[in-house]
Design a protein around this motif. Structure first.
Motif, short mmCIF file in Angstrom:
data_model
loop_
_atom_site.label_atom_id
_atom_site.label_comp_id
_atom_site.label_asym_id
_atom_site.label_seq_id
_atom_site.Cartn_x
_atom_site.Cartn_y
_atom_site.Cartn_z
N GLU A 71 12.93 -3.32 -10.29
CA GLU A 71 11.78 -3.70 -11.09
C GLU A 71 11.19 -4.95 -10.44
N SER A 72 10.01 -4.84 -9.85
CA SER A 72 9.41 -5.97 -9.18
C SER A 72 7.89 -5.86 -9.27
N ALA A 73 7.24 -7.01 -9.46
CA ALA A 73 5.78 -7.05 -9.54
C ALA A 73 5.22 -7.50 -8.19
N CYS A 74 4.08 -6.98 -7.84
CA CYS A 74 3.40 -7.32 -6.59
C CYS A 74 2.95 -8.78 -6.65
N SER A 75 3.22 -9.52 -5.59
CA SER A 75 2.81 -10.93 -5.55
C SER A 75 1.32 -11.08 -5.31
N SER A 76 0.64 -10.01 -4.88
CA SER A 76 -0.80 -10.07 -4.63
C SER A 76 -1.64 -9.70 -5.85
N CYS A 77 -1.27 -8.59 -6.51
CA CYS A 77 -2.13 -8.11 -7.62
C CYS A 77 -1.40 -7.97 -8.95
N GLY A 78 -0.08 -8.09 -8.96
CA GLY A 78 0.69 -8.02 -10.20
C GLY A 78 1.11 -6.62 -10.62
N SER A 79 0.70 -5.59 -9.89
CA SER A 79 1.10 -4.22 -10.22
C SER A 79 2.59 -4.02 -9.92
N ARG A 80 3.13 -2.96 -10.47
CA ARG A 80 4.54 -2.65 -10.25
C ARG A 80 4.74 -2.10 -8.84
N LYS A 99 13.08 -6.60 -0.40
CA LYS A 99 13.95 -7.18 -1.42
C LYS A 99 15.39 -6.83 -1.07
N PHE A 100 16.26 -7.83 -1.13
CA PHE A 100 17.67 -7.63 -0.80
C PHE A 100 18.44 -7.34 -2.09
N HIS A 137 15.62 -3.40 0.94
CA HIS A 137 14.75 -2.31 0.53
C HIS A 137 13.29 -2.69 0.73
N LEU A 138 12.49 -1.73 1.18
CA LEU A 138 11.06 -1.93 1.36
C LEU A 138 10.36 -1.58 0.05
N LEU A 139 9.61 -2.54 -0.48
CA LEU A 139 8.82 -2.30 -1.69
C LEU A 139 7.36 -2.27 -1.31
N LYS A 140 6.62 -1.33 -1.87
CA LYS A 140 5.21 -1.18 -1.55
C LYS A 140 4.41 -1.09 -2.84
N CYS A 141 3.26 -1.77 -2.86
CA CYS A 141 2.38 -1.74 -4.03
C CYS A 141 1.41 -0.56 -3.90
N PRO A 142 1.40 0.35 -4.87
CA PRO A 142 0.48 1.49 -4.79
C PRO A 142 -0.97 1.10 -5.03
N SER A 143 -1.21 -0.06 -5.63
CA SER A 143 -2.58 -0.48 -5.94
C SER A 143 -3.27 -1.16 -4.76
N CYS A 144 -2.61 -2.15 -4.16
CA CYS A 144 -3.27 -2.92 -3.10
C CYS A 144 -2.68 -2.71 -1.72
N GLY A 145 -1.51 -2.03 -1.63
CA GLY A 145 -0.89 -1.75 -0.33
C GLY A 145 0.01 -2.85 0.19
N HIS A 146 0.15 -3.94 -0.55
CA HIS A 146 1.04 -5.04 -0.13
C HIS A 146 2.47 -4.52 -0.07
#
Length: 80
Positions: A14-23, A76-77, A63-72
């Motif tokens: 569970e992590s929020a995007c640091s750029s846009c706040g999306s999951r 995360k370890f 793990h690689l986390l990707k934001c579906p909204s902005c692509g950021h």
């Protein structure tokens, strides 16, 4: 050899995007994206070559986390 709770389906990230706040969405282990065969290599061996010098000693799974909204994307370890 430690076991990653996310890779084995025991937990979800569970992590929020640091750029846009999306999951953020989990895209899996970072080292699985290195080349065509890296997903089939022993995990501990890949940790020695993945560019994160402490993940093997500290028993962490990157793990690689990707934001579906902005692509950021971010890494995360996960404690194994």
């Amino acid at each position: 050899m430690a076991i990653c709770p996310v890779c084995n389906g025991f937990e979800k990230i569970e992590s929020a995007c640091s750029s846009c706040g999306s999951r953020m969405e989990d895209s899996g282990r970072v080292m699985d994206f290195y080349d065509d065969y890296s997903a089939y290599m022993p995990i501990d061996q890949m940790k020695m070559e993945d560019g994160y010098p402490q993940d093997y000693q500290q028993e962490e799974c990157p793990h690689l986390l990707k934001c579906p909204s902005c692509g950021h994307d971010s890494v995360k370890f996960i404690k194994e």
